[in-house]
Design a protein around this motif. Structure first.
Motif, PDB file in Angstrom:
ATOM      1  N   CYS A  28     -18.204  32.610  45.354  1.00  0.00           N
ATOM      2  CA  CYS A  28     -19.069  33.218  44.628  1.00  0.00           C
ATOM      3  C   CYS A  28     -20.123  33.952  44.879  1.00  0.00           C
ATOM      4  O   CYS A  28     -21.097  33.673  45.643  1.00  0.00           O
ATOM      5  N   TRP A  64     -22.857  35.370  43.549  1.00  0.00           N
ATOM      6  CA  TRP A  64     -24.099  35.122  43.064  1.00  0.00           C
ATOM      7  C   TRP A  64     -24.790  34.148  43.891  1.00  0.00           C
ATOM      8  O   TRP A  64     -25.917  34.341  44.184  1.00  0.00           O
ATOM      9  N   CYS A  65     -24.358  33.200  44.534  1.00  0.00           N
ATOM     10  CA  CYS A  65     -25.040  32.189  45.470  1.00  0.00           C
ATOM     11  C   CYS A  65     -25.570  33.019  46.627  1.00  0.00           C
ATOM     12  O   CYS A  65     -26.624  32.841  47.299  1.00  0.00           O
ATOM     13  N   SER A 103     -24.030  42.443  45.312  1.00  0.00           N
ATOM     14  CA  SER A 103     -22.742  41.797  45.170  1.00  0.00           C
ATOM     15  C   SER A 103     -21.660  43.053  45.061  1.00  0.00           C
ATOM     16  O   SER A 103     -21.904  44.157  44.393  1.00  0.00           O
ATOM     17  N   HIS A 125     -23.817  41.719  37.319  1.00  0.00           N
ATOM     18  CA  HIS A 125     -23.830  40.966  38.484  1.00  0.00           C
ATOM     19  C   HIS A 125     -24.767  40.899  39.536  1.00  0.00           C
ATOM     20  O   HIS A 125     -25.140  39.774  40.357  1.00  0.00           O
ATOM     21  N   TYR A 174     -27.792  38.118  39.637  1.00  0.00           N
ATOM     22  CA  TYR A 174     -27.156  37.526  38.509  1.00  0.00           C
ATOM     23  C   TYR A 174     -28.114  35.932  38.334  1.00  0.00           C
ATOM     24  O   TYR A 174     -28.501  35.815  37.363  1.00  0.00           O
ATOM     25  N   PHE A 175     -28.342  35.396  39.489  1.00  0.00           N
ATOM     26  CA  PHE A 175     -29.166  34.228  39.193  1.00  0.00           C
ATOM     27  C   PHE A 175     -30.237  34.146  38.831  1.00  0.00           C
ATOM     28  O   PHE A 175     -30.918  33.549  37.878  1.00  0.00           O
ATOM     29  N   CYS A 226     -24.859  28.578  37.021  1.00  0.00           N
ATOM     30  CA  CYS A 226     -26.224  28.754  37.991  1.00  0.00           C
ATOM     31  C   CYS A 226     -26.800  27.324  38.147  1.00  0.00           C
ATOM     32  O   CYS A 226     -27.326  27.017  39.341  1.00  0.00           O
TER      33      CYS A 226
END
Length: 179
Positions: free
Chosen positions: A13, A15-16, A32, A145, A148-149, A158
């Motif tokens: 993913c 996001w991380c 992203s 995106h 995102y976190f 999350c």
């Protein structure tokens, strides 16, 4: 003005990976997106179906005087399990594969060298399956995106997946974090 370089990395993913890399000294920005597929300008929904050929990636612009490409890859390999084929944990499908989309022969060689070292050192019980392929296309992910976190701290994924991974990451790489 310092010259920057680009790297494009897929490790599950996005996001991380994006959140972690944006916190590292020498990274100007991590964005992203999608790479490696056969569909032009894919949507998140299309990539999630797993039939566009794209991986969720992070395009990183970094200053090699502050952070070498090798150091960037060492951090990348600490953020995901490079032995899982087409998945990261519960995220399953080719869009979650481990891949390094290299920008030139030097990046390709460094990526291959690090993978060889990981294998020789026996860091993982299983073989590394990270693809090392030339970047042919990249499409930024939709705006929601990006970051995102940071922008969605209430999101269950999350909280359950990204936050613990980032906490461990920040502890391990404390000296490399932006102030």
């Amino acid at each position: 003005m310092k010259k920057t370089q680009q790297a494009t990395l897929a490790g599950g993913c996005f996001w991380c990976i994006e959140a972690a890399l944006n916190s590292i000294q020498g990274v100007k920005e991590a964005i992203s997106g999608y790479a490696g597929g056969h569909v032009e300008n894919p949507s998140y929904e299309a990539v999630c179906k797993g039939d566009t050929g794209h991986a969720e990636v992070v395009r990183v612009e970094f200053n090699p005087e502050e952070l070498s490409y090798r150091q960037l890859l060492e951090i990348f390999f600490s953020l995901h399990n490079p032995t899982q084929v087409d998945r990261q944990g519960n995220d399953i499908g080719p869009q979650y594969r481990s891949a390094i989309f290299y920008h030139g022969a030097e990046q390709k060689q460094i990526a291959q060298d690090i993978i060889k070292e990981i294998e020789e050192d026996g860091i993982w019980d299983e073989p590394v399956v990270t693809e090392v392929v030339e970047i042919k296309n990249y499409y930024p992910a939709e705006g929601y995106h990006q970051d995102y976190f940071t922008n969605n701290p209430q999101n269950q994924y999350c909280n359950m997946v990204v936050a613990p991974k980032l906490a461990k990451f920040k502890k391990t790489f404390a000296e490399k974090l932006k102030v």
